[in-house]
Scaffold this motif. Sequence first.
Motif, short mmCIF file in Angstrom:
data_model
loop_
_atom_site.label_atom_id
_atom_site.label_comp_id
_atom_site.label_asym_id
_atom_site.label_seq_id
_atom_site.Cartn_x
_atom_site.Cartn_y
_atom_site.Cartn_z
N CYS A 1 -39.40 -47.40 39.19
CA CYS A 1 -40.04 -45.73 38.61
C CYS A 1 -39.31 -45.23 39.51
CB CYS A 1 -42.12 -46.75 38.71
SG CYS A 1 -42.42 -44.82 38.46
N CYS B 1 -42.00 -42.39 40.55
CA CYS B 1 -42.87 -41.24 41.29
C CYS B 1 -43.20 -41.33 42.85
CB CYS B 1 -44.36 -41.38 40.90
SG CYS B 1 -44.71 -43.33 40.35
N CYS C 1 -43.10 -39.67 37.14
CA CYS C 1 -42.45 -40.98 37.18
C CYS C 1 -40.81 -40.72 36.64
CB CYS C 1 -42.88 -42.43 36.27
SG CYS C 1 -44.53 -42.48 37.02
N SER D 1 -42.98 -49.81 35.91
CA SER D 1 -43.95 -49.75 36.41
C SER D 1 -43.85 -47.77 35.35
CB SER D 1 -44.85 -49.58 37.73
OG SER D 1 -44.36 -48.87 37.95
ZN LIG Z 1 -44.70 -44.23 38.42
#
Ligand SMILES: [Zn+2]
Length: 200
Positions: free
Chosen positions: A117, A119, A127, A164
């Motif tokens: 991801c 983030c 993200c 994710s």
């Molecule tokens: Zn994320």
Amino acid sequence: MFKRLRRLRINENLRALVQETNLSPSDFIYPLFVKEGEGIKTEVASMPGVFQMSLDEILKECEYIQSIGLKSIILFAVPDVKDSVGSECLCDESIISRTIKAIKEKFPTMFVVTDLCFCEYTDHGHCGILDPKTETVDNDKTLEISALQAIVHAKAGADMIAPSGMMDGIIETLRETLDENGFENLPIMAYSTKFASAYY
Ligand SMILES: [Zn+2]
């Protein structure tokens, strides 16, 4: 009339055959959070018993978890440097890349799953890449850099990739990218697997 369920309980081998769920250490994936530095083991306030660790501590933890029969980990990285597109995780010297390599070198049989991801790597905390007009995540630009991140993980020796970031088309993008780059045997873990676990 009685039901004769005792028949199925009478013998140890039979009980083992008909039991529904059998959890063993090999069913678990142990989460590890790596950060830059040395000798660092900081407890995450919101998750007691879970620590952010520097690479040297991660290696000690791997030794311990292997000694108690765990065979799989999932790696999350906490980088020092963040920017608008998460550049840190797109190079082969990224913290997650170095960690995967160090773990695989010392514990070749450890099954290393990687969280994919942006983030944790972006300064805005979203993200993926932000669309300046709408200030929401630009889905398709994020797919492009997700593909790059997957290749970084794969080249470093990851055994499975767990995206994710919930971009539309992420699985198709990752599968195609991995296949085109010679990683057709590298599996992708659906996050529904994580959410289906009562331990998550
Ligand atoms: Zn994320």
